[in-house]
Write a protein that holds these residues in place. Structure first.
Motif, PDB file in Angstrom:
ATOM      1  N   GLY A  19       0.795  -1.484   0.012  1.00 36.46           N
ATOM      2  CA  GLY A  19      -0.132  -0.006  -0.030  1.00 36.46           C
ATOM      3  C   GLY A  19       1.127   1.335   0.467  1.00 36.46           C
ATOM      4  O   GLY A  19       2.087   0.625   0.286  1.00 36.46           O
ATOM      5  N   LYS A  20      -0.206   2.351  -0.059  1.00 36.49           N
ATOM      6  CA  LYS A  20       0.611   3.767  -0.067  1.00 36.49           C
ATOM      7  C   LYS A  20       1.110   3.920   1.434  1.00 36.49           C
ATOM      8  O   LYS A  20       2.282   5.021   1.447  1.00 36.49           O
ATOM      9  N   CYS A  47      -4.774   0.869  -4.043  1.00 37.04           N
ATOM     10  CA  CYS A  47      -5.026   1.770  -3.069  1.00 37.04           C
ATOM     11  C   CYS A  47      -6.342   2.994  -4.032  1.00 37.04           C
ATOM     12  O   CYS A  47      -6.612   3.924  -3.508  1.00 37.04           O
ATOM     13  N   CYS A 102      -7.231   6.771  -3.179  1.00 40.17           N
ATOM     14  CA  CYS A 102      -6.990   6.832  -1.906  1.00 40.17           C
ATOM     15  C   CYS A 102      -5.824   7.645  -0.825  1.00 40.17           C
ATOM     16  O   CYS A 102      -4.929   6.779  -1.646  1.00 40.17           O
ATOM     17  N   ILE A 138      -5.748   8.093   2.379  1.00 42.25           N
ATOM     18  CA  ILE A 138      -5.953   8.556   3.949  1.00 42.25           C
ATOM     19  C   ILE A 138      -4.089   8.443   4.545  1.00 42.25           C
ATOM     20  O   ILE A 138      -3.988   9.117   5.412  1.00 42.25           O
ATOM     21  N   CYS A 139      -3.996   7.038   4.952  1.00 37.76           N
ATOM     22  CA  CYS A 139      -3.065   6.567   5.200  1.00 37.76           C
ATOM     23  C   CYS A 139      -1.390   7.772   5.363  1.00 37.76           C
ATOM     24  O   CYS A 139      -0.140   7.842   5.978  1.00 37.76           O
TER      25      CYS A 139
HETATM   26  S1  SF4 Z   1      -4.977   4.216   3.318  1.00 37.21           S
HETATM   27 FE1  SF4 Z   1      -6.367   3.962   1.418  1.00 37.21          FE
HETATM   28  S2  SF4 Z   1      -3.342   4.758   0.503  1.00 37.21           S
HETATM   29 FE2  SF4 Z   1      -3.282   3.758   2.136  1.00 37.21          FE
HETATM   30  S3  SF4 Z   1      -3.058   1.596   2.366  1.00 37.21           S
HETATM   31 FE3  SF4 Z   1      -4.784   1.879   2.618  1.00 37.21          FE
HETATM   32  S4  SF4 Z   1      -5.920   1.447   0.751  1.00 37.21           S
HETATM   33 FE4  SF4 Z   1      -3.338   2.310   0.001  1.00 37.21          FE
END
Ligand code: SF4
Ligand code: SF4
Length: 231
Positions: free
Chosen positions: A127-128, A163, A166, A168-169
């Protein structure tokens, strides 16, 4: 019912607490010293949703304890699988669940990346947040790996991020360490995360919680895998 050896490995891992098991063909991904160990067995143990839900603005002492306890369990599972395989006459070794080995070029890596094996075994994508993200549990997991020269049926790799848009993280990271790029197989870790910024932030800000070695905000904030939470 006669189980195949692959099925026996899965059964053993699940009986000891693993949530998912995958088998990866590692050819071309191994460093020279492990190049004969062409099969990677990837083990996932799911983290406690209750404990992750409590990681809101900083890690908790309970999270740190849980992190270490799950790592210990993973080491037990991968050791048991190593013994099973060795008893069949093959070479096998467990990669430590959590161990950083400083090299001249990288101070924040292990002897072989669990995430590489997990993506090649089709268990998830990176993921990011630079963590493995699974469909079922998101990044609320810990990983283990067994390398072996036993040839077993392989799973289909995952080669790209899911991902999407998105972020968010990335927005949640207090160290501004996450770069917001979507992963693809072969991407350099530095394109996803400034590992020095992450590590420095943890050791400066969370010294009183887990001696500055855990954070978890980019894991707990991820919406993937949280649908099955029952409140
Ligand atoms: S928060 Fe969103 S961008 Fe970060 S790992 Fe989870 S799905 Fe991926
Ligand atoms: S562990 Fe914490 S500091 Fe490191 S990338 Fe994730 S949110 Fe940022």
């Amino acid at each position: 019912m006669n189980l195949t050896f692959r099925e026996k490995i899965i059964e053993k891992a699940i009986s000891m607490g693993a949530s998912k098991v995958g088998f990866a063909k590692l050819e071309n991904f191994l460093p020279d010293n492990f190049s004969h160990l062409k099969t990677g067995i990837s083990i996932i143990v799911r983290l406690s949703d209750q404990i992750m839900n409590d990681v809101v603005d900083k890690p908790t002492h309970t999270y740190f304890h849980h992190y270490r306890t799950v790592n210990f369990l993973i080491d037990q599972i991968t050791l048991a699988i190593t013994i099973m395989i060795q008893n069949e006459g093959y070479l096998a070794m467990a990669i430590p669940a959590s161990q950083t080995v400083k090299t001249k070029t990288d101070a924040y890596t292990g002897i072989f990346q669990h995430k590489t094996v997990a993506t090649l075994a089709g268990l998830g994508w990176i993921g990011k947040n630079a963590c493995l993200v699974t469909e079922e549990f998101g990044p609320r997991i810990r990983l283990g790996t067994v390398l072996t020269n036993m040839i077993l049926p392989y799973d289909e790799p995952i080669r790209n991020s899911k991902c999407g848009n998105c972020n968010i993280c990335v927005k949640k990271c207090p160290a501004l360490a996450l770069k917001g790029n979507n992963w693809y197989q072969g991407m350099d870790r530095d394109a996803l995360i400034d590992a020095f910024a992450c590590s420095s932030y943890m050791s400066e800000q969370y010294k009183d919680i887990g001696r500055g070695s855990v954070c978890g905000l980019c894991i707990s904030s991820c919406p993937k895998g949280t649908k099955i939470i029952r409140k």
